[in-house]
Scaffold this motif. Structure first.
Motif, PDB file in Angstrom:
ATOM      1  N   ASN A  59       0.805  -1.161   0.074  1.00 53.23           N
ATOM      2  CA  ASN A  59      -0.023   0.103  -0.250  1.00 53.23           C
ATOM      3  C   ASN A  59       0.968   1.095   0.091  1.00 53.23           C
ATOM      4  O   ASN A  59       1.158   1.842   0.866  1.00 53.23           O
ATOM      5  CB  ASN A  59      -0.933  -0.170   1.035  1.00 53.23           C
ATOM      6  N   ALA A  61       0.670   4.438  -0.976  1.00 56.17           N
ATOM      7  CA  ALA A  61       0.219   5.549  -0.562  1.00 56.17           C
ATOM      8  C   ALA A  61       0.259   5.725   1.003  1.00 56.17           C
ATOM      9  O   ALA A  61       0.720   6.758   1.561  1.00 56.17           O
ATOM     10  CB  ALA A  61      -1.355   6.062  -1.069  1.00 56.17           C
ATOM     11  N   GLU A 137      -8.185   4.613   3.968  1.00 51.29           N
ATOM     12  CA  GLU A 137      -8.890   4.468   2.521  1.00 51.29           C
ATOM     13  C   GLU A 137     -10.240   4.820   2.504  1.00 51.29           C
ATOM     14  O   GLU A 137     -10.816   5.595   1.298  1.00 51.29           O
ATOM     15  CB  GLU A 137      -8.949   3.057   1.984  1.00 51.29           C
ATOM     16  N   SER A 167      -4.762   2.569  -3.436  1.00 42.54           N
ATOM     17  CA  SER A 167      -3.312   2.930  -2.907  1.00 42.54           C
ATOM     18  C   SER A 167      -2.972   2.825  -1.364  1.00 42.54           C
ATOM     19  O   SER A 167      -2.064   2.081  -0.914  1.00 42.54           O
ATOM     20  CB  SER A 167      -2.551   3.805  -3.601  1.00 42.54           C
ATOM     21  N   THR A 170      -6.143  -1.744   0.216  1.00 41.33           N
ATOM     22  CA  THR A 170      -6.857  -2.257  -0.872  1.00 41.33           C
ATOM     23  C   THR A 170      -8.436  -2.399  -0.641  1.00 41.33           C
ATOM     24  O   THR A 170      -9.133  -2.328  -1.720  1.00 41.33           O
ATOM     25  CB  THR A 170      -6.391  -3.637  -0.914  1.00 41.33           C
ATOM     26  N   VAL A 207      -2.244   4.094  -8.546  1.00 44.60           N
ATOM     27  CA  VAL A 207      -2.264   2.785  -8.161  1.00 44.60           C
ATOM     28  C   VAL A 207      -1.034   2.322  -8.696  1.00 44.60           C
ATOM     29  O   VAL A 207       0.048   1.865  -7.666  1.00 44.60           O
ATOM     30  CB  VAL A 207      -3.442   2.126  -8.400  1.00 44.60           C
ATOM     31  N   LEU A 220       1.802  -5.530  -5.737  1.00 42.09           N
ATOM     32  CA  LEU A 220       0.758  -4.483  -5.357  1.00 42.09           C
ATOM     33  C   LEU A 220      -0.643  -4.964  -4.954  1.00 42.09           C
ATOM     34  O   LEU A 220      -1.016  -6.086  -5.324  1.00 42.09           O
ATOM     35  CB  LEU A 220       0.427  -3.423  -6.700  1.00 42.09           C
TER      36      LEU A 220
END
Length: 456
Positions: A59, A61, A137, A167, A170, A207, A220
């Motif tokens: 992740n 971000a 998120e 990002s 999930t 992403v 990812l």
């Protein structure tokens, strides 16, 4: 508009204070968990190095978020990240207030209830301060759907926030999917189609950019769900999700017995409220769809299960419950006095029940009765703490009595090595363990073999 902005700001302050209060109780134990050590220290360091340290470090971000928080924090320490996570997660409250007001047509009182309720529901508050990705998120995801359903010309930019939600964690996929479908349904002209297409490409770039940034790895999204989807798990996963909502949310990194929706009574009220909201306000269907998609994704997910993957359900439930209160308040067939009384009683019950259950949990955290797990191979010195043990290891590496590789081998791997580097580097001390030492040790570990294969 000014009143709405002031109320949104007030809700943010209240929510941030509530989350910080809960986080402070947990931090009184002086314990950092394994995932927090990985995410807020090692992964924050590694993203700046363009290095992916684990197949679970997907992740990007969130890694950037904690990297930035670490640089901004004037008092960087073992548990620095919890206050930043609490402050960031609290942004969900003004977003939900504004969604209730400007997207779903609610009056100010029901919209305030939405903002307060989303902060006090255990499904949000229990994870609000934990130094992990989950919870961030929903902020980006709610912003994505809020923008995409706007009447402003720049509404396609919401798809960028959708990519950010994925990002960050999930589970943000549920928000991104619904925001994307909402965007497609608004396309009427070639110009709009072009704008949506470009915004979607931008969201995809948010992403995928780590694939161009990292020098190794390249995994990812999957993280703890690396085994992919499993349709055969649907019945058991749905039963589990229902248990989290109405019985007990206790699961991986949800450090409480409280159900995510506050209890059976609150959950029933919210389910009825969601049905009323969807029937009465067509725009509410987009928000309800997020909860449905989130549950659907959870139903087929693998890896380590847990209530932390279903935060979107609690967020949407709070919003739709407030919409139902607004519908009740505007029902002309019910006498005005009865409407006001019913809305007030229901609002009080929805908010008070989760608060009443959370306050004793806070006391248990502060007193150490609700113990945070030391779920990684880091042995604390007899009579010491994690902080004092780290200080001893740092001193021994600095004096040459212990090598950096020995720290990795016997004291917790790359997580402990990164902790030593970050705690030194961020506080202005010459680091005893260097990034090169950490990457060098990584090449001898299973993390490297799982992620990089023959390159190790």
């Amino acid at each position: 508009m000014r009143t709405d902005l002031l109320l949104a700001l007030g809700l943010y302050v209240v929510a941030a204070g509530w989350f910080l209060w809960l986080g402070a109780a947990a931090s009184a134990q002086g314990v950092i968990t394994g995932e927090e050590a990985s995410i807020t220290h090692r992964d924050a360091m590694s993203i700046a190095m363009a290095w992916q340290p684990s197949m679970y470090s997907t992740n990007a971000a969130s890694q950037v978020f904690y990297w930035l928080a670490g640089h901004l924090d004037p008092d960087y320490g073992l548990l620095y990240a919890r206050k930043w996570k609490a402050a960031a997660t609290a942004l969900i409250t003004p977003l939900i207030y504004l969604a209730a007001r400007r997207r779903l047509g609610c009056g100010r009182f029901p919209a305030v209830v939405a903002g307060v309720l989303v902060a006090v529901l255990p499904g949000v508050s229990v994870v609000s301060w934990v130094g992990t990705e989950d919870g961030l998120e929903v902020v980006a995801g709610a912003a994505a759907l809020y923008v995409v359903t706007s009447s402003r010309r720049w509404w396609p930019l919401g798809l960028l926030a959708g990519g950010l939600a994925i990002s960050l964690y999930t589970a943000g996929l549920s928000w991104a999917v619904v925001a994307s479908v909402a965007a497609v349904t608004r396309v009427r002209t070639a110009r709009t189609a072009l704008a949506v297409g470009l915004a979607a490409l931008g969201g995809a770039a948010v992403v995928l950019w780590p694939l161009a940034w990292w020098h190794n790895g390249g995994q990812l999204l999957t993280g703890g769900g690396g085994a992919g989807a499993d349709v055969t798990a649907v019945p058991s996963n749905l039963v589990q999700a229902a248990r989290y909502a109405v019985s007990s949310g206790s699961s991986y990194y949800y450090f409480a017995q409280m159900p995510t929706l506050g209890g059976r009574g609150v959950a029933v009220l919210m389910l009825v409220g969601a049905l009323v909201a969807v029937a009465a306000r067509p725009a509410a269907r987009w928000w309800a769809a997020v909860a449905v998609v989130a549950t659907g994704i959870y139903a087929v997910s693998t890896g380590v299960p847990g209530a932390r993957r279903l935060i979107a359900v609690a967020v949407v439930a709070a919003l739709l419950a407030a919409v139902a209160l607004d519908v009740l308040a505007r029902t002309p067939r019910v006498p005005a006095g009865a409407r006001v009384s019913a809305v007030a009683v229901l609002a009080f019950a929805l908010v008070a029940i989760p608060v009443i259950r959370t306050v004793p949990w806070h006391a248990d955290l502060a007193a150490g009765r609700q113990v945070l797990p030391v779920d990684w191979p880091f042995q604390v010195d007899a009579g010491g703490t994690q902080t004092s043990t780290l200080a001893r290891l740092d001193a021994e590496v600095g004096s040459g009595r212990l090598s950096a590789a020995q720290v990795g081998q016997f004291h917790g791997g790359t997580r402990t090595m990164a902790l030593l580097f970050m705690l030194d580097e961020r506080t202005g001390r010459p680091p005893a363990v260097l990034p090169g030492d950490i990457v060098g040790f990584y090449r001898s570990t299973r993390d490297c073999r799982d992620l990089d294969g023959a390159a190790c």
